[in-house]
Scaffold this motif. Structure first.
Motif, PDB file in Angstrom:
ATOM      1  N   UNK A   1       0.987  -1.012  -0.313  1.00  0.00           N
ATOM      2  CA  UNK A   1       0.046  -0.179  -0.373  1.00  0.00           C
ATOM      3  C   UNK A   1       1.046   0.885   0.062  1.00  0.00           C
ATOM      4  N   UNK A   2       0.480   2.605  -0.462  1.00  0.00           N
ATOM      5  CA  UNK A   2       1.288   3.459  -0.750  1.00  0.00           C
ATOM      6  C   UNK A   2       2.274   3.349   0.245  1.00  0.00           C
ATOM      7  N   UNK A   3       2.579   4.439   0.612  1.00  0.00           N
ATOM      8  CA  UNK A   3       3.590   4.202   0.020  1.00  0.00           C
ATOM      9  C   UNK A   3       4.561   2.614  -0.271  1.00  0.00           C
ATOM     10  N   UNK A   4       4.543   1.797  -0.762  1.00  0.00           N
ATOM     11  CA  UNK A   4       5.218   0.799  -0.433  1.00  0.00           C
ATOM     12  C   UNK A   4       6.293   0.039  -0.641  1.00  0.00           C
ATOM     13  N   UNK A   5       6.389  -0.573   0.028  1.00  0.00           N
ATOM     14  CA  UNK A   5       7.414  -1.517   0.951  1.00  0.00           C
ATOM     15  C   UNK A   5       8.689  -2.309  -0.169  1.00  0.00           C
ATOM     16  N   UNK A   6       7.142  -2.720  -0.923  1.00  0.00           N
ATOM     17  CA  UNK A   6       7.860  -3.969  -1.661  1.00  0.00           C
ATOM     18  C   UNK A   6       6.689  -3.795  -3.070  1.00  0.00           C
ATOM     19  N   UNK A   7       8.176  -3.785  -4.124  1.00  0.00           N
ATOM     20  CA  UNK A   7       6.904  -3.806  -4.932  1.00  0.00           C
ATOM     21  C   UNK A   7       6.793  -6.289  -5.512  1.00  0.00           C
ATOM     22  N   UNK A   8       5.254  -5.903  -6.236  1.00  0.00           N
ATOM     23  CA  UNK A   8       4.522  -7.057  -6.783  1.00  0.00           C
ATOM     24  C   UNK A   8       5.804  -7.634  -7.242  1.00  0.00           C
ATOM     25  N   UNK A   9       6.551  -7.655  -9.027  1.00  0.00           N
ATOM     26  CA  UNK A   9       7.351  -7.781  -9.761  1.00  0.00           C
ATOM     27  C   UNK A   9       6.021  -8.995 -10.620  1.00  0.00           C
ATOM     28  N   UNK A  10       7.279  -9.153 -11.743  1.00  0.00           N
ATOM     29  CA  UNK A  10       6.486  -9.884 -13.183  1.00  0.00           C
ATOM     30  C   UNK A  10       5.772 -10.679 -12.555  1.00  0.00           C
ATOM     31  N   UNK A  11       6.850 -11.743 -11.177  1.00  0.00           N
ATOM     32  CA  UNK A  11       6.097 -13.085 -11.161  1.00  0.00           C
ATOM     33  C   UNK A  11       4.494 -12.588 -10.169  1.00  0.00           C
ATOM     34  N   UNK A  12       4.165 -11.593  -9.996  1.00  0.00           N
ATOM     35  CA  UNK A  12       2.795 -11.499  -9.016  1.00  0.00           C
ATOM     36  C   UNK A  12       1.943 -11.263  -9.776  1.00  0.00           C
ATOM     37  N   UNK A  13       2.172  -9.975 -10.523  1.00  0.00           N
ATOM     38  CA  UNK A  13       1.483  -9.928 -11.724  1.00  0.00           C
ATOM     39  C   UNK A  13       0.975  -9.916 -13.123  1.00  0.00           C
ATOM     40  N   UNK A  14       1.767 -11.139 -13.184  1.00  0.00           N
ATOM     41  CA  UNK A  14       1.513 -11.972 -14.759  1.00  0.00           C
ATOM     42  C   UNK A  14       0.612 -13.341 -14.151  1.00  0.00           C
ATOM     43  N   UNK A  15       0.911 -13.869 -12.736  1.00  0.00           N
ATOM     44  CA  UNK A  15       0.262 -14.640 -12.043  1.00  0.00           C
ATOM     45  C   UNK A  15      -1.043 -14.501 -11.663  1.00  0.00           C
ATOM     46  N   UNK A  16      -1.181 -13.063 -11.781  1.00  0.00           N
ATOM     47  CA  UNK A  16      -3.172 -12.468 -11.257  1.00  0.00           C
ATOM     48  C   UNK A  16      -3.544 -12.797 -12.471  1.00  0.00           C
ATOM     49  N   UNK A  17      -2.856 -12.198 -13.323  1.00  0.00           N
ATOM     50  CA  UNK A  17      -3.897 -11.657 -15.081  1.00  0.00           C
ATOM     51  C   UNK A  17      -4.281 -12.682 -14.957  1.00  0.00           C
ATOM     52  N   UNK A  18      -3.425 -14.063 -14.611  1.00  0.00           N
ATOM     53  CA  UNK A  18      -3.740 -15.106 -16.104  1.00  0.00           C
ATOM     54  C   UNK A  18      -4.034 -15.882 -14.673  1.00  0.00           C
ATOM     55  N   UNK A  19      -4.715 -15.748 -13.053  1.00  0.00           N
ATOM     56  CA  UNK A  19      -5.802 -16.376 -12.536  1.00  0.00           C
ATOM     57  C   UNK A  19      -6.835 -15.575 -12.321  1.00  0.00           C
ATOM     58  N   UNK A  20      -6.929 -14.574 -12.758  1.00  0.00           N
ATOM     59  CA  UNK A  20      -7.826 -13.846 -13.033  1.00  0.00           C
ATOM     60  C   UNK A  20      -9.249 -14.747 -14.094  1.00  0.00           C
ATOM     61  N   UNK A  21      -8.026 -14.186 -15.628  1.00  0.00           N
ATOM     62  CA  UNK A  21      -8.679 -15.059 -16.259  1.00  0.00           C
ATOM     63  C   UNK A  21      -8.894 -16.261 -16.790  1.00  0.00           C
ATOM     64  N   UNK A  22      -8.473 -17.239 -16.159  1.00  0.00           N
ATOM     65  CA  UNK A  22      -8.897 -18.611 -15.471  1.00  0.00           C
ATOM     66  C   UNK A  22      -9.896 -18.828 -14.918  1.00  0.00           C
ATOM     67  N   UNK A  23     -10.496 -17.887 -13.637  1.00  0.00           N
ATOM     68  CA  UNK A  23     -11.228 -17.759 -12.167  1.00  0.00           C
ATOM     69  C   UNK A  23     -13.127 -17.221 -13.341  1.00  0.00           C
ATOM     70  N   UNK A  24     -12.829 -16.264 -14.779  1.00  0.00           N
ATOM     71  CA  UNK A  24     -13.422 -15.582 -15.252  1.00  0.00           C
ATOM     72  C   UNK A  24     -13.972 -17.304 -16.357  1.00  0.00           C
ATOM     73  N   UNK A  25     -12.850 -17.575 -16.757  1.00  0.00           N
ATOM     74  CA  UNK A  25     -13.763 -18.494 -17.689  1.00  0.00           C
ATOM     75  C   UNK A  25     -14.598 -19.446 -16.933  1.00  0.00           C
ATOM     76  N   UNK A  26     -13.900 -20.316 -15.969  1.00  0.00           N
ATOM     77  CA  UNK A  26     -14.220 -21.012 -14.806  1.00  0.00           C
ATOM     78  C   UNK A  26     -16.010 -20.635 -15.295  1.00  0.00           C
ATOM     79  N   UNK A  27     -15.828 -19.789 -15.066  1.00  0.00           N
ATOM     80  CA  UNK A  27     -17.281 -18.540 -14.218  1.00  0.00           C
ATOM     81  C   UNK A  27     -17.919 -19.428 -15.217  1.00  0.00           C
ATOM     82  N   UNK A  28     -17.527 -18.488 -16.467  1.00  0.00           N
ATOM     83  CA  UNK A  28     -18.610 -18.785 -17.933  1.00  0.00           C
ATOM     84  C   UNK A  28     -19.550 -19.885 -17.627  1.00  0.00           C
ATOM     85  N   UNK A  29     -18.439 -21.687 -17.767  1.00  0.00           N
ATOM     86  CA  UNK A  29     -19.219 -22.502 -17.623  1.00  0.00           C
ATOM     87  C   UNK A  29     -20.145 -22.659 -16.517  1.00  0.00           C
TER      88      UNK A  29
END
Length: 341
Positions: free
Chosen positions: A202-230
């Motif tokens: 939270x601002x001011x950040x003591x640590x950043x998420x990095x590509x590992x976290x942001x990419x993971x969140x993106x695909x996790x949210x995407x998969x969950x949304x496709x799961x919901x579509x079923x």
């Protein structure tokens, strides 16, 4: 009943791991040093998003053992998320060529899509649409774009975390109201893991998420949304509405940069949220504004789609038009005017 102990355990694990990762990053000099394309001014440790990844994935076998979620679905989101996180972790510690990152992203997306059963038929403007193999291909592109746009939007303190927490908690409520409680496990677990990380981010950040976290969140949210579509087309549309701020800003910025002939794989500061943070001189107002937009604009529209009979595709249009106008006001995709000497 499992949530009575599993959810607090996920929260504690994420928070403690983030603290440990911060110490590790400081000891190994894994620091984000501000440069001309940065939105921050203070050197800050990065890579804390690994805590979100570990806390979420560690919880998955519990859902399987207790037979709350089919193992195939858990393998889909867990395997895809882990691969994307590993690629991001390696990129955080060095550099991976864009083409190899993209190849890994497509591989992870295809894996997830196969295990969740592909992309179902959806209803738009009262018409049921089944795109068959073309729909599956579009779904792969959707997942790849979502994980990359989440990386692009993770540029100021707390923004990616607030987006994930607010979207996930809102969809959990909509699942409950729609009698789709068997779907709550994913977004609730993810929200708790991210909320604990947000304590450090939270601002001011003591640590950043990095590509590992942001990419993971993106695909996790995407998969969950496709799961919901079923389960329901309306729940899929609700996901697209709730993620509207990120989808609109990143897509509009990319389109304008492509039309201008920019090298879109290079770092830049031309997203609307980046212009906004410079205009206000702080990250906090922008991060809070995105949370407010999600709660007070996007959630009511998603609620109208899932509970009041508003057509899902129409709901997306209603939600996105003001977001597009707002992004244009804040110059999404335009060239940054250099400060006067």
């Amino acid at each position: 009943m499992v949530y009575l102990w599993l959810i607090p355990a996920v929260a504690v694990l994420s928070c403690v791991l983030t603290a440990a990762l911060r110490r590790y990053a400081l000891a190994r000099s894994i620091i984000d040093i501000p440069n001309a394309r940065s939105s921050h001014t203070i050197p800050t440790p990065r890579g804390g998003g690994v805590a979100i990844v570990v806390a979420f994935i560690v919880a998955l076998p519990v859902f399987g053992v207790l037979e709350l979620v089919p193992w195939q679905q858990l393998a889909g989101i867990g395997g895809a998320g882990a691969l994307v996180a590993i690629i991001g972790f390696m990129d955080d510690h060095g550099h991976i060529a864009a083409r190899w990152r993209l190849l890994g992203h497509f591989g992870a997306s295809i894996w997830a899509l196969i295990l969740i059963g592909g992309f179902p038929s959806i209803t738009a403007f009262g018409v049921s649409i089944n795109l068959h193999w073309f729909g599956h291909a579009l779904a792969v592109i959707y997942l790849v774009w979502l994980l990359n746009l989440y990386n692009f939007m993770d540029g100021i303190d707390g923004l990616a975390s607030v987006e994930a927490v607010s979207a996930c908690l809102c969809i959990c409520l909509l699942y409950w109201l729609s009698d789709a409680t068997t779907l709550i496990w994913g977004p609730l677990t993810l929200a708790v893991a991210v909320a604990s990380f947000l304590y450090w981010n939270f601002p001011p950040a003591k640590i950043f998420m990095g590509d590992a976290g942001s990419g993971f969140l993106g695909i996790a949210l995407g998969v969950l949304s496709l799961q919901a579509a079923w389960n329901s087309s309306n729940l899929f549309w609700a996901w697209l509405i709730l993620l509207g701020v990120f989808i609109v800003d990143a897509t509009l910025t990319l389109m304008r940069r492509l039309l201008r002939g920019d090298r879109v794989y290079e770092a830049h500061r031309s997203h609307a949220y980046q212009f906004a943070s410079r205009r206000f001189g702080k990250h906090l107002p922008v991060t809070l504004a995105v949370g407010a937009i999600n709660l007070f604009w996007l959630f009511p529209i998603a609620y109208s789609v899932t509970q009041l009979g508003l057509d899902g595709a129409a709901g997306v249009l209603i939600a996105y038009v003001p977001l597009i106008v707002l992004a244009l006001i804040f110059r999404a995709g335009q060239l940054e005017v250099p400060a006067a000497a």
